[in-house]
Design an enzyme around this catalytic site. Structure first.
Site, PDB file in Angstrom:
ATOM      1  N   HIS A 307       4.270 -79.016 170.955  1.00 59.93           N
ATOM      2  CA  HIS A 307       5.586 -79.486 170.521  1.00 59.93           C
ATOM      3  C   HIS A 307       5.387 -80.563 169.476  1.00 59.93           C
ATOM      4  O   HIS A 307       4.452 -81.353 169.577  1.00 59.93           O
ATOM      5  CB  HIS A 307       6.370 -80.046 171.724  1.00 59.93           C
ATOM      6  CG  HIS A 307       7.829 -80.158 171.452  1.00 59.93           C
ATOM      7  ND1 HIS A 307       8.381 -81.234 170.795  1.00 59.93           N
ATOM      8  CD2 HIS A 307       8.843 -79.300 171.704  1.00 59.93           C
ATOM      9  CE1 HIS A 307       9.677 -81.034 170.679  1.00 59.93           C
ATOM     10  NE2 HIS A 307       9.991 -79.870 171.205  1.00 59.93           N
ATOM     11  N   ASP A 364      10.100 -73.498 176.484  1.00 61.85           N
ATOM     12  CA  ASP A 364      10.193 -72.043 176.371  1.00 61.85           C
ATOM     13  C   ASP A 364       9.154 -71.300 177.196  1.00 61.85           C
ATOM     14  O   ASP A 364       9.203 -70.080 177.299  1.00 61.85           O
ATOM     15  CB  ASP A 364      10.040 -71.618 174.899  1.00 61.85           C
ATOM     16  CG  ASP A 364      11.235 -72.056 174.089  1.00 61.85           C
ATOM     17  OD1 ASP A 364      12.354 -71.954 174.607  1.00 61.85           O
ATOM     18  OD2 ASP A 364      11.052 -72.518 172.952  1.00 61.85           O
TER      19      ASP A 364
END
Ligand code: CMC
Length: 428
Positions: A307, A364
Site C-alpha cells: 500500500h 482487497d
C-alpha cells in the site's frame, strides 16, 4: 520545534511556514515557493510526499496502521455503526441522532427512482462490458436526467444533490449486474434498510420472493463501512480535482469510478480473486507465485499486498480477515482459496522481500473471498467497492467545494525538445 523550513536555492535562502495538523502531522507550506524562487517548483511524481489539501474527514497513520473517520476508529465503527450512519458521519461531520438518520434515509429513498430512459442507455452496452465502465457511464449520464447544477452555497441544494445520488447509485449498481446476467431490471423496496435494499435489487429472482439473509446484510454493511473513505487516494483525488473545475457532483463521481477501476487501486479485489484462482488451478503452489512476485523481470505482483500509505497492517485487512472466517463459517461455505490466501499471507509476512519493503495484506486481499461467498460475481467486486466509497467521495467533493479550493492544476518539469524551426513535409 521550529515553525519554519528553510530552503537554499542557488545560494539564496527562502523560508516557508510549517503547518501542523490536529494529529501533529507536519507539512511545509510551499504555496509561495515559485514566486519567491522565481520559478522553481517541487517535483514529486505519484505525490509520494505532497499533500494536495487540508482535510478534516479521515485520519490515516500508515506507520501505525490507524484509520479513523471524523475521529472515530474504523474498528469501532465497523463493530457498532451501520453504513448509513457512517455515510452521514463522513458527509456531515457528526454521527446522526435517530431523527436525523431517519430523515436522511427517508430523503434518500425519495430519490431512489432512476429515470426509465436510463435503461435504454444500459441496453446499448454489450453484455460483455465490464460493470465498472458501465457504472461510470451511467453515473455520468445521470447528469442529463438531473440537469440543474448544484449551488454549493446553498445547504439545501447541496443536501438534495447528496441524497439524490445516494438514492440512485445503488439502483445503478444493481442494474449493471442484472444486465450482465440477463435479469430484468428492478427498482428498490422502500420498506427495507439501505443495504438490504441493495441486496434485494441485485439478487431478486423474477419468479420468486426475495428472502433477506442477515449474514449477508451484516457482512455487506461491514464491507461498505470499511471502504467508505480513505483520504486522498487515487479515486478520491480524482473526484476532488474533477470537481475543482466546478464540474458537477455526478460527473466528478463518474471520474472517481474510472480511477477506482484500475488493478493497482479498487480493481485489486477482482485481481486478487483471479490470482488466487489461478494459483489453485496451477496446483496451489504458493511458493512459485511468491518467487514470481519477487522476480523483478516478471511483471507479476502479489495482488492485495502493499500500500502506498500503510507500512504496517492495513487495519481494514485485519477486520476483513476475521470477517472472512466468520462469514464463510456462518454461510457454511468451504472455499479452498481462503486457505491459499492464508498460506500466501503467512509466507509473505516471513519473507525478507516483503518484510524489508513493509508489504502487508491490504483491504482487497480478503474482501473478494467474502464477496464470492456472498454470491457476488467477481466482475462486481470493484463495483461494491465503489458503492462503499460513495459517501467518502461525496464528503471529499463537498469539503473541497465548501473550502473554495482553487482548481487543481499541477506543474511539470518540461524535458522535451527546445525551440526548433518547423520542417515542411517534403523536407522530412
Ligand atoms: N508484490 C510484489 N512487490 C511489490 C508489491 C506487490 N504487491 N507491491 C509493492 N512491491 C514492491 C515494488 O516492486 C517495489 O520494490 P523495489 O523497491 O524493489 O522497486 C516496492 O515494493 C515499493 O513498491 P511501489 O510500487 O513503489 O509502491 P507504491 O506505493 O507506488 O505502490 C501499490 C503501492 C498498492 C500500487 C503496490 O503495492 C501494488 O501494486 N500492490 C498490488 C495492488 C494492490 O493490491 N492494490 C490495492 C491497494 S489497497 C486498495 C486501495 O485503496 O486502492
Amino acid at each position: 520545534m521550529s515553525d519554519k523550513a528553510i530552503l537554499e536555492v542557488n545560494g539564496e535562502k527562502h523560508e516557508f511556514p510549517l503547518i501542523t495538523g490536529t494529529e501533529n502531522e507536519v507539512a511545509i507550506d510551499v504555496k509561495a515557493l515559485r514566486g519567491s524562487t522565481k520559478g522553481v517548483i517541487t517535483l514529486d511524481p505519484g505525490y509520494k510526499n505532497t499533500g494536495s489539501c487540508e482535510s478534516a474527514i479521515t485520519f490515516l497513520d500508515g506507520e501505525k496502521g490507524i484509520l479513523r473517520y471524523r475521529g472515530y476508529s474504523i474498528e469501532e465503527l465497523a463493530e457498532k455503526a451501520d453504513f448509513l450512519e457512517v455515510a452521514y458521519l463522513l458527509i456531515f461531520g457528526e454521527l446522526p441522532n435517530q431523527e436525523q438518520l431517519d430523515k436522511f434515509h427517508a430523503d434518500i429513498k425519495s430519490h431512489s427512482i432512476v429515470d426509465d430512459d436510463v435503461k435504454k442507455i444500459l441496453d446499448a452496452f454489450p453484455k460483455a462490458a465490464h460493470p465498472m465502465g458501465v457504472l461510470s457511464s451511467l453515473t455520468s449520464a445521470l447528469t442529463a436526467f438531473n440537469p440543474s447544477s448544484v449551488n454549493v452555497d446553498s445547504e439545501e441544494d447541496m443536501y438534495n444533490a447528496i441524497v439524490r445520488i445516494l438514492g440512485k447509485f445503488p439502483v445503478l449498481v444493481a442494474w449493471t449486474m442484472r444486465k450482465k446476467h440477463g435479469l430484468p431490471l428492478e427498482y428498490g423496496d422502500d420498506s427495507l434498510g439501505y443495504v438490504e435494499n441493495v441486496l434485494k435489487m441485485m439478487f431478486k429472482s423474477p419468479n420468486k420472493d426475495y428472502e433477506q439473509n442477515d449474514i449477508l446484510v451484516n457482512a455487506l454493511d461491514k464491507l461498505l463501512i470499511l471502504h467508505a473513505d480513505h483520504e486522498q487516494n487515487c479515486s478520491t483525488s480524482t473526484v476532488r480535482i474533477t470537481g475543482s473545475s466546478h464540474a458537477g457532483l455526478f460527473v466528478s463521481l463518474s471520474a472517481g469510478i474510472s480511477a477506482l477501476w484500475g488493478p493497482l487501486h479498487g480493481g485489486a479485489n477482482q485481481a486478487v480473486l483471479e490470482m488466487l484462482e489461478a494459483i489453485k488451478e496451477d496446483g496451489g503452489d504458493t511458493k512459485k507465485y511468491m518467487a514470481k512476485a519477487k522476480d523483478k523481470s516478471d511483471p507479476f505482483r502479489l495482488m492485495g499486498f502493499g500500500h502506498r500509505v500503510y507500512k504496517n497492517f492495513d487495519p481494514r485487512a485485519k477486520i476483513i480477515k476475521v470477517a472472512a472466517d466468520e462469514v464463510l463459517g456462518d454461510l457454511g461455505v468451504e472455499d479452498p482459496i481462503l486457505d491459499i490466501a492464508k498460506g500466501l499471507e503467512k509466507e509473505a509476512l516471513e519473507d525478507p522481500y516483503f518484510v524489508d519493503r513493509k508489504l502487508y495484506p491490504n483491504v482487497d486481499f480478503y474482501s473478494g473471498i467474502i464477496y464470492r461467498a456472498m454470491g457476488i460475481p467477481v466482475e462486481m467486486f470493484t463495483v461494491m467497492f465503489a458503492l462503499g466509497r460513495l459517501p467518502g467521495w461525496i464528503a471529499q467533493w463537498k469539503e473541497m467545494r465548501m473550502r473554495k479550493e482553487p482548481i487543481g492544476r499541477p506543474r511539470q518539469l518540461y524535458t522535451g525538445e527546445t525551440l526548433r524551426p518547423f520542417t515542411s513535409i517534403e523536407n522530412r
